[in-house]
Enzyme design. Sequence first.
Site, short mmCIF file in Angstrom:
data_model
loop_
_atom_site.label_atom_id
_atom_site.label_comp_id
_atom_site.label_asym_id
_atom_site.label_seq_id
_atom_site.Cartn_x
_atom_site.Cartn_y
_atom_site.Cartn_z
N ASP A 172 -15.34 11.75 -42.27
CA ASP A 172 -14.86 13.02 -42.67
C ASP A 172 -13.32 12.89 -41.83
O ASP A 172 -12.35 13.51 -42.69
CB ASP A 172 -15.82 14.14 -42.34
CG ASP A 172 -17.14 14.16 -42.98
OD1 ASP A 172 -17.00 14.09 -44.22
OD2 ASP A 172 -17.99 14.28 -42.25
N GLU A 178 -22.05 19.89 -45.37
CA GLU A 178 -22.34 20.33 -44.09
C GLU A 178 -22.12 22.02 -43.93
O GLU A 178 -22.90 22.63 -43.28
CB GLU A 178 -21.49 19.78 -43.02
CG GLU A 178 -21.49 18.26 -42.78
CD GLU A 178 -20.71 17.68 -41.73
OE1 GLU A 178 -20.74 16.49 -41.45
OE2 GLU A 178 -19.28 18.33 -41.99
#
Length: 237
Positions: free
Chosen positions: A33, A134
């Site tokens: 990420d 997330e």
Amino acid sequence: MQNIITQCEKWLCQQVSNAGAKGIILGLSGGIDSSVLAALGREALGKSGVFGVIMPCYSIDDDEADARLLAEKLDISFKRVDLSGVFDSILDSLNEEITQLAKSNLKARLRMTTLYALGQTKNLLVCGTSNKSEFETGYFTKYGDSGVDLMPLANFLKRDIRKLAKILNVPEKIINKAPSAGLYQGQTDESDMGFTYEILDEYLATGNISDSKARERIDVMRRRSEHKRQPIPIFKF
């Protein structure tokens, strides 16, 4: 996907321009990420517009090595700030038995504080690296990795992040490593959550899921973490 990348890069440039900032600052964890975000920023803002910070806090050495690999590949400036001593000092000052989860969240909040101290000094916007998978399940620390100015990736599922990583030429080593918060050797996101990103992404994208236990767990995580995605409640009279 290339069109989306172009849109995201234009959005990043506009956000930086609107704030009168010189660029963005982000934590480099060695994961996919932060690597994707750094690569997006590098393409959008150039070499001088991205500043990475590696912030070990009793972290895994391999993760730092991957973060350095990424920074060197992108040819962006970065700084290493070891937070282990600060972390120990706070625990000593508290003089109380703190839960493991609270310790993990403390690390994230120390990183947020570090990014803002450097970002304000250098006139850079703090960018969060959380993806949609997330964000929707609350798999982040409130006022930790969510304490940011911008969240460029929060509308991308984990599977989208992997596609972006390949297009942006993120090192294969980083793309192929198991997603992890790096809390301890062998720890992974999927083992913590109790289901795979593949199952989670499909559920978030379509509303369909064949695993009833995973559905229940995801629904509970979303419900319990709703406060993390909302503005601070203010009493009105």
